[in-house]
Write an enzyme that holds these catalytic residues in place. Structure first.
Site, PDB file in Angstrom:
ATOM      1  N   GLU A 204      85.697  65.628 -51.539  1.00 34.48           N
ATOM      2  CA  GLU A 204      86.703  65.707 -52.621  1.00 34.48           C
ATOM      3  C   GLU A 204      87.983  66.423 -52.156  1.00 34.48           C
ATOM      4  OE1 GLU A 204      86.139  68.756 -55.795  1.00 34.48           O
ATOM      5  OE2 GLU A 204      86.728  67.180 -57.165  1.00 34.48           O
ATOM      6  N   ASP A 205      87.817  67.378 -51.245  1.00 33.45           N
ATOM      7  CA  ASP A 205      88.970  68.190 -50.858  1.00 33.45           C
ATOM      8  C   ASP A 205      89.968  67.450 -49.981  1.00 33.45           C
ATOM      9  OD1 ASP A 205      88.176  70.492 -52.247  1.00 33.45           O
ATOM     10  OD2 ASP A 205      86.706  70.937 -50.686  1.00 33.45           O
TER      11      ASP A 205
ATOM     12  N   ASP B 271      82.042  71.406 -43.178  1.00 31.77           N
ATOM     13  CA  ASP B 271      82.287  71.231 -44.623  1.00 31.77           C
ATOM     14  C   ASP B 271      82.574  69.778 -45.018  1.00 31.77           C
ATOM     15  OD1 ASP B 271      82.100  73.865 -45.894  1.00 31.77           O
ATOM     16  OD2 ASP B 271      83.737  74.436 -44.557  1.00 31.77           O
TER      17      ASP B 271
ATOM     18  N   CYS C 270      82.710  68.303 -55.675  1.00 34.12           N
ATOM     19  CA  CYS C 270      83.272  68.201 -54.313  1.00 34.12           C
ATOM     20  C   CYS C 270      82.506  67.252 -53.415  1.00 34.12           C
ATOM     21  CB  CYS C 270      83.424  69.564 -53.664  1.00 34.12           C
ATOM     22  SG  CYS C 270      82.161  70.705 -54.005  1.00 34.12           S
TER      23      CYS C 270
ATOM     24  N   ARG D  77      93.891  77.992 -51.098  1.00 37.55           N
ATOM     25  CA  ARG D  77      93.925  76.779 -50.268  1.00 37.55           C
ATOM     26  C   ARG D  77      95.120  75.864 -50.560  1.00 37.55           C
ATOM     27  NH1 ARG D  77      88.642  75.784 -48.481  1.00 37.55           N
ATOM     28  NH2 ARG D  77      87.651  77.789 -48.126  1.00 37.55           N
TER      29      ARG D  77
ATOM     30  N   ARG E 216      89.237  72.541 -41.868  1.00 40.46           N
ATOM     31  CA  ARG E 216      88.924  71.355 -42.651  1.00 40.46           C
ATOM     32  C   ARG E 216      89.928  70.219 -42.439  1.00 40.46           C
ATOM     33  NH1 ARG E 216      86.383  71.866 -48.216  1.00 40.46           N
ATOM     34  NH2 ARG E 216      85.874  69.804 -47.426  1.00 40.46           N
TER      35      ARG E 216
ATOM     36  N   HIS F 192      88.449  77.120 -56.124  1.00 36.91           N
ATOM     37  CA  HIS F 192      89.338  76.013 -56.486  1.00 36.91           C
ATOM     38  C   HIS F 192      89.500  75.935 -58.011  1.00 36.91           C
ATOM     39  CE1 HIS F 192      87.937  73.970 -52.562  1.00 36.91           C
ATOM     40  NE2 HIS F 192      89.239  74.095 -52.428  1.00 36.91           N
TER      41      HIS F 192
HETATM   42  C1  CIR Z   1      85.020  75.453 -48.292  1.00 34.33           C
HETATM   43  O1  CIR Z   1      85.104  76.675 -48.408  1.00 34.33           O
HETATM   44  O2  CIR Z   1      85.985  74.756 -48.042  1.00 34.33           O
HETATM   45  C2  CIR Z   1      83.660  74.827 -48.457  1.00 34.33           C
HETATM   46  N1  CIR Z   1      82.659  75.691 -47.912  1.00 34.33           N
HETATM   47  C3  CIR Z   1      83.361  74.523 -49.901  1.00 34.33           C
HETATM   48  C4  CIR Z   1      84.301  73.517 -50.475  1.00 34.33           C
HETATM   49  C5  CIR Z   1      83.979  73.192 -51.892  1.00 34.33           C
HETATM   50  N2  CIR Z   1      84.863  72.207 -52.391  1.00 34.33           N
HETATM   51  C6  CIR Z   1      85.161  72.066 -53.658  1.00 34.33           C
HETATM   52  O3  CIR Z   1      84.727  72.836 -54.499  1.00 34.33           O
HETATM   53  N3  CIR Z   1      85.996  71.092 -53.990  1.00 34.33           N
END
Ligand code: CIR
Length: 259
Positions: free
Chosen positions: A68-69, A63, A250, A133, A88, A163
């Site tokens: 962004e996360d 991922d 993201c 999360r 992650r 999110h």
């Molecule tokens: C996740 O589930 O963490 C990733 N497959 C997708 C993350 C998407 N991030 C976001 O919308 N900020």
């Protein structure tokens, strides 16, 4: 003149098909198509005036393209997150190395959990989604880190989405684009709201660059609603990474630079 903006992106990992999924069924992801769409997205960022700095692929971290996360970047500092998805967490270190070039760093510590996709900045107001999360302790730590700079941080409840920024994004200084099925719009107080078209529940995710937004091409009804409100929309094909539950916001971290 618009401020100089650096957009950090990260190459799509070869193992994206092992990504985390929460609300979607697993569907095969075409890596080449995902990479081609990602390149188009980077082109859109450039066309809107960003300097794109693509960070190298993290081949073991499915991922990592969704960088962004991994951090909340503000003009005064960057707060490294502690993603709620344990798979992650190893992504954060490599974001930290890069951000250290431009910002003082703070970091969320256990038992706090926070993902950048839950953090919506509208001026000095920061809304944080209490998603699967992100927890209250993550919100508290973010609030403490930002309080000296005059930001107010509040946690908001979400329904049925990954999110906060799946449910709502800023599209102008005082305007949010939102899906009222996933968030109670009353939390936005006096901000203007544009609702997604009901047929397009995933259309609230957008990246604002100056007076324009990058928005998925798959959502023409919501695009029209934005345009009617005078917002310039740059549509991009983004359906391949959407299979990994990633939206357009993201895939970048935006750093406004002084001068
Ligand atoms: C996740 O589930 O963490 C990733 N497959 C997708 C993350 C998407 N991030 C976001 O919308 N900020």
């Amino acid at each position: 003149m618009s401020p100089r903006t650096i957009a950090l992106t990260r190459a799509v990992s070869r193992c994206i098909d092992r990504c985390e999924l929460t609300h979607l069924e697993r569907a095969p992801i075409d890596l080449e198509r995902a990479r081609a769409q990602h390149a188009t997205y980077e082109e859109a960022l450039r066309d809107l005036g960003c300097e794109v700095l693509q960070l190298p692929e993290l081949p073991e971290l499915p991922d990592a393209v969704f960088l962004e996360d991994t951090a909340v970047v503000l003009p005064e500092l960057a707060v490294l997150t502690r993603p709620g998805a344990p798979s992650r967490r190893p992504e954060v270190e490599s974001t930290a190395e890069v951000l250290a070039n431009w910002r003082p760093l703070a970091a969320v510590q256990p038992p706090g959990r926070l993902e950048g996709g839950d953090v919506l900045v509208v001026g000095r107001r920061i809304y944080v989604g209490l998603s699967s999360r992100t927890n209250e302790d993550g919100v508290r730590q973010l609030s403490e880190a930002l309080q000296p700079y005059g930001y107010s941080v509040c946690g908001v409840e979400l329904a049925d989405c990954l999110h906060l920024k799946s449910a709502a994004c800023a599209v102008a200084d005082h305007t949010v684009l939102a899906n009222p099925e996933w968030i109670d719009l009353a939390v936005f107080g006096d901000l203007e709201r544009i609702e997604v078209a009901p047929e397009e529940p995933f259309a609230a995710n957008a990246v604002r660059i100056g007076d324009a937004v990058i928005h998925p091409a798959a959502f023409p009804l919501t695009r029209q609603r934005l345009q009617v409100q005078g917002i310039s929309v740059r549509p991009v094909e983004a359906d391949e990474l959407a299979k990994a539950e990633g939206g357009v916001s993201c895939c970048s971290l935006l750093l406004t630079m002084p001068g």
